[in-house]
Design an enzyme around this catalytic site. Structure first.
Site, short mmCIF file in Angstrom:
data_model
loop_
_atom_site.label_atom_id
_atom_site.label_comp_id
_atom_site.label_asym_id
_atom_site.label_seq_id
_atom_site.Cartn_x
_atom_site.Cartn_y
_atom_site.Cartn_z
N GLU A 251 0.85 -1.19 0.00
CA GLU A 251 0.00 0.00 0.00
C GLU A 251 0.89 1.24 0.00
O GLU A 251 1.97 1.26 0.59
CB GLU A 251 -0.87 -0.02 1.25
N LYS B 196 -9.68 -0.48 -1.40
CA LYS B 196 -9.76 -0.72 0.05
C LYS B 196 -11.20 -0.66 0.53
O LYS B 196 -11.91 0.32 0.29
CB LYS B 196 -8.90 0.29 0.80
N CYS C 128 -4.19 -3.03 4.15
CA CYS C 128 -3.95 -2.60 5.52
C CYS C 128 -5.01 -3.14 6.49
O CYS C 128 -5.15 -4.34 6.63
CB CYS C 128 -3.86 -1.08 5.58
#
Length: 516
Positions: free
Chosen positions: A255, A315, A367
């Protein structure tokens, strides 16, 4: 009450020790039992106090890494997360009036975990009991019952331990026997572990390029962050060309490999092309992509050396107040310093189809996505053969957050029965087998390229098949338990009040005088 509150704080701190960096999950049943005992016998008016105290002790220690953002963020988030335990304290106090209270208490604990993991604004799942079991025998139960099921077993072990403490005579023997039975049942997966059904193999490379400066600011020199990824990938290509490393089927970048839109920024675009053409295979690039003047996307983009950018994952769970601001139209007027740093809101993705990278179907997470069930479960159900996690933990690189997240990442590999490759900007990057073993790992604050041959699997574990239904069942049981506990209590109170109303006022006064 003061003793209860202090004991609750101590139990909350004790539960935090189950997680990294101490990582002693043996404390979980004792901490949960302490929570139950601290709320036992209290009225609903006061049971929230030890619940809140427990939550503060737990969250302030568990989330100590949030101080990297600022003391206000650490304290504010800890207080917010603690309110869930305050509500849980009231529920547990009520449920202990029921004959089968150890079961209802355990389901209430899991319901609280589901609550703070989903609401508001998609919640914050850190601190689920199951996230502490990576190196325990109970981890083998994850493919069968999932994260929710393992949390239920741990919560039930704590409530049964509390039952042993408060019971007497024959009942204590029964409580101890049930607890022993639960322990034996939880060990069954050791005898019958989930067996991955490998139907292919692939060679995967993970690139960790490191972050310049102190390492904790991805924007300090964001162009060098991208250049580091390019440089390590080009060196890997040289090693492949000279036979020092096998040729990977694809490469995973972390990321924030690019902090600017690679489709608009020529320098960034050129760097990706250089790396992809050097290695000659697709690269899963972690990039920030513009989505209009007020919004951005945090994406994993499959970048082919011939055809360029292709399939993308966005995401699912942007961080509230960190990557987007709810009610921005109102909060912007207040000019809150930290919130003004979030210039554009990150838009959440909804994709549940795996990415096609070459001939491999990949379930991607970015994440904190790895701490949520929905995106991973959905992609695995839809045919993902392998898991990847792209993460940028640079903000927390000098804290224990990176180890807590890596532990959660290992659990996802076990739960889904999949190999998993995690790429971080500067730690922790690694490649994990379906049994949770770390077969390759890069040290934090280093540059590294990890290349491993991994298995591909399309078998779906029972945990993934069950999905969210186990959590919904726990919520239903919690509501049922509260109804069974509170309805007779309310009925009794109503009868008492009705009885008091029929007593003549003179007699009531005389009775009150004599009782004093």
């Amino acid at each position: 009450m003061l003793v209860r509150i202090l004991a609750a704080v101590a139990c909350g701190v004790g539960l935090a020790l189950a997680f990294e960096p101490v990582a002693q999950p043996v404390v979980i049943p004792f901490a949960v039992a302490g929570f139950v005992l601290c709320t036992r016998g209290l009225t609903l008016r006061w049971a929230w106090l030890p619940g809140l105290a427990f939550g503060l002790g737990f969250e302030l220690v568990l989330l100590f890494w949030m101080r990297a953002v600022g003391p206000d963020a650490w304290i504010g988030l800890s207080i917010w997360q603690s309110t869930y335990f305050a509500v849980l304290g009231v529920a547990v106090a009520a449920l202990q009036r029921h004959r089968l209270w150890p079961l209802w208490v355990a389901t209430a604990w899991v319901s609280a975990e589901m609550w703070f993991s989903t609401w508001p604004f998609s919640g914050m799942p850190w601190g689920r009991l199951a996230f502490a079991v990576a190196d325990t025998p109970l981890a083998d139960a994850l493919p069968w019952v999932g994260t929710i099921g393992v949390s239920l077993v741990l919560a039930l072990s704590g409530s049964l331990l509390a039952w042993v403490v408060v019971s007497e005579g024959r009942e204590r023997g029964v409580a101890g026997g049930v607890l022993a039975g639960l322990v034996l049942l939880s060990l069954v997966p050791l005898v019958a572990p989930w067996q991955p059904d490998t139907d292919g193999q692939a060679t995967v490379a993970v690139v960790q390029g490191d972050v310049p400066g102190n390492g904790d600011d991805i924007l300090y020199d964001y162009r060098q962050v991208t250049q580091n990824q390019v440089d390590v990938t080009v060196r890997l290509a040289d090693d492949v060309a000279n036979g020092r490393e096998p040729r990977p089927d694809f490469v995973v970048w972390p990321e924030n490999s690019t902090a600017v839109d690679p489709f608009r920024d020529q320098q960034t675009h050129a760097g990706i092309l250089t790396a992809s053409q050097a290695i000659g295979v697709p690269i899963l690039v972690g990039a920030i992509v513009d989505a209009g003047p007020r919004h951005v996307l945090n994406q994993g983009i499959v970048w082919d050396p011939v055809t360029g950018a292709g399939d993308r994952y966005t995401k699912h769970h942007p961080v509230v107040f960190g990557e987007y601001i709810p009610f921005r139209d109102y909060l912007d007027d207040l000019q809150i310093g930290r919130l003004t740093m979030v210039g554009r809101d990150m838009v959440a993705g909804t994709r549940l189809e795996p990415l096609s990278i070459g001939d491999v179907e990949v379930a991607d997470s970015i994440c904190f996505d790895v701490a949520y069930d929905d995106g991973i479960y959905g992609q695995v159900r839809n045919g993902a053969q392998l898991l990847t996690v792209q993460t940028s933990n640079a903000t927390f690189i000098h804290t224990d957050q990176i180890d807590q997240q890596f532990a959660i990442t290992r659990l996802r590999a076990i739960e889904t029965g999949r190999w998993l490759a995690v790429a971080s900007t500067n730690g922790v990057s690694g490649i994990i087998s379906p049994d949770g073993q770390v077969v390759a790992r890069a040290d934090p604050r280093t540059q590294a390229a990890l290349v491993e041959r991994v298995g591909l699997d399309t078998a779906i574990t029972p945990a993934v098949r069950i999905g969210a239904w186990s959590g919904r069942l726990c919520l239903l049981l919690t509501i049922l338990g509260l109804a069974l506990a509170l309805f007779p209590y309310g009925l009794t109170r109503a009868r008492q009040q009705a009885g008091d109303a029929t007593v003549p006022s003179g007699l009531a006064g005389a009775h009150g005088s004599s009782s004093e």
